[in-house]
Design a protein around this motif. Sequence first.
Motif, short mmCIF file in Angstrom:
data_model
loop_
_atom_site.label_atom_id
_atom_site.label_comp_id
_atom_site.label_asym_id
_atom_site.label_seq_id
_atom_site.Cartn_x
_atom_site.Cartn_y
_atom_site.Cartn_z
N ARG A 68 -3.40 -2.58 17.43
CA ARG A 68 -4.59 -1.78 17.70
C ARG A 68 -4.21 -0.41 18.29
N ARG A 69 -3.27 -0.41 19.24
CA ARG A 69 -2.87 0.86 19.88
C ARG A 69 -2.09 1.76 18.92
N LEU A 70 -1.27 1.16 18.07
CA LEU A 70 -0.55 1.97 17.08
C LEU A 70 -1.54 2.67 16.14
N ARG A 71 -2.60 1.98 15.79
CA ARG A 71 -3.60 2.57 14.89
C ARG A 71 -4.41 3.66 15.58
N ARG A 72 -4.54 3.58 16.89
CA ARG A 72 -5.30 4.60 17.62
C ARG A 72 -4.49 5.88 17.84
N ASN A 73 -3.17 5.78 17.81
CA ASN A 73 -2.30 6.94 18.04
C ASN A 73 -2.15 7.72 16.74
N PRO A 74 -2.50 9.00 16.71
CA PRO A 74 -2.40 9.78 15.46
C PRO A 74 -1.00 9.78 14.86
N ASP A 75 0.04 9.71 15.70
CA ASP A 75 1.41 9.75 15.19
C ASP A 75 1.79 8.46 14.45
N THR A 76 1.17 7.34 14.81
CA THR A 76 1.53 6.05 14.20
C THR A 76 0.38 5.42 13.42
N ALA A 77 -0.72 6.13 13.30
CA ALA A 77 -1.92 5.57 12.68
C ALA A 77 -1.69 5.12 11.23
N GLN A 78 -0.75 5.77 10.53
CA GLN A 78 -0.55 5.46 9.13
C GLN A 78 0.75 4.70 8.86
N VAL A 79 1.43 4.27 9.91
CA VAL A 79 2.67 3.51 9.75
C VAL A 79 2.33 2.10 9.25
N PRO A 80 2.94 1.63 8.17
CA PRO A 80 2.68 0.26 7.70
C PRO A 80 3.07 -0.78 8.75
N ILE A 81 2.23 -1.77 8.95
CA ILE A 81 2.48 -2.84 9.91
C ILE A 81 2.42 -4.18 9.20
N ILE A 82 3.51 -4.94 9.31
CA ILE A 82 3.56 -6.30 8.77
C ILE A 82 3.55 -7.25 9.96
N MET A 83 2.54 -8.10 10.04
CA MET A 83 2.42 -9.03 11.16
C MET A 83 3.08 -10.36 10.81
N LEU A 84 3.84 -10.89 11.78
CA LEU A 84 4.46 -12.21 11.66
C LEU A 84 3.75 -13.15 12.62
N THR A 85 3.43 -14.34 12.15
CA THR A 85 2.74 -15.27 13.04
C THR A 85 2.84 -16.70 12.54
N ALA A 86 2.75 -17.61 13.48
CA ALA A 86 2.67 -19.03 13.13
C ALA A 86 1.23 -19.43 12.91
N ARG A 87 0.31 -18.51 13.14
CA ARG A 87 -1.12 -18.79 12.99
C ARG A 87 -1.51 -18.56 11.54
N GLY A 88 -1.73 -19.65 10.82
CA GLY A 88 -2.01 -19.54 9.39
C GLY A 88 -3.46 -19.66 9.01
N GLU A 170 8.83 13.27 2.45
CA GLU A 170 9.32 11.90 2.64
C GLU A 170 8.24 10.98 3.24
N ARG A 171 7.20 11.61 3.82
CA ARG A 171 6.14 10.83 4.46
C ARG A 171 4.78 11.46 4.16
N PRO A 172 4.41 11.56 2.90
CA PRO A 172 3.15 12.23 2.54
C PRO A 172 1.94 11.54 3.15
N GLY A 173 1.00 12.37 3.60
CA GLY A 173 -0.23 11.85 4.17
C GLY A 173 -0.17 11.57 5.66
N ARG A 174 1.04 11.44 6.21
CA ARG A 174 1.14 11.12 7.63
C ARG A 174 0.98 12.38 8.46
N VAL A 175 0.23 12.28 9.56
CA VAL A 175 0.01 13.41 10.45
C VAL A 175 1.13 13.46 11.49
N PHE A 176 1.73 14.63 11.64
CA PHE A 176 2.81 14.83 12.60
C PHE A 176 2.41 15.86 13.64
N SER A 177 2.61 15.50 14.90
CA SER A 177 2.36 16.46 15.97
C SER A 177 3.45 17.53 15.95
N ARG A 178 3.22 18.62 16.65
CA ARG A 178 4.23 19.68 16.74
C ARG A 178 5.50 19.15 17.39
#
Length: 233
Positions: A68-88, A170-178
């Motif tokens: 949730r926090r990664l998605r709220r941060n503009p620098d990491t909002a578009q980083v792909p996230i793969i979740m691992l879990t034993a909860r199926g 190399e990272r099209p579409g991703r927003v980068f801060s200065r």
Amino acid sequence: MPNKARILLVEDDRALVELLVFHLSREEYDIATTADGEEALLLARETVPDVVILDWMIEGVSGIEVCRRLRRNPDTAQVPIIMLTARGEEADRIRGLETGADDYVTKPFSPRELVARVGAQLRRSRPALAGEQLRYADLEMDLVAHRVKRSGETLSLGPTEFRLLRHFLERPGRVFSRERLLDAVWGHDSDIELRTVDVHIRRLRKAINVGGRPDIIRTVRSAGYALDSEGAL
């Protein structure tokens, strides 16, 4: 050659971490690991990863909250996230995806399958990782010949503008801060001021928008810049 893809692995099972690092290293990824949610957020802020592999049940901040926090941060909002879990359970998978995860892997799983899923996410987010040609919209960059073309016409770029454009391509579409651009293009030890980034962005725009072509560098207020063809529409 393009930079190595950065993988942030957030997992508290040491045996599984060793196994995944072994398999991911064979693909020559640059891997950072942590078992702690707070540290994961810190690592992601310090060096934005290209993919996050995130366990649901980790120490400190939960995997769901990290996502949730990664998605709220503009620098990491578009980083792909793969979740691992034993909860199926379906409800858990839906919750993970609705929180912002791009993929969901239930334990136990095949490390080779996870590596394949990482590769699939990278092809979507950084399709040029494995090649010597970077392309986006009508822009082409030849990393060997050090040449840039737009709609087939060769452009004239200075060395700093070339490095800046390469980082965007190399990272099209991703927003980068200065700050992120300063670290990536000029280096962590640079004494250059932040406003210098704006100067080189203007020079880059002038070079690639020659001939009245649409501006595909999007300015995101209070966040930074992105290479985004939709911003030109």
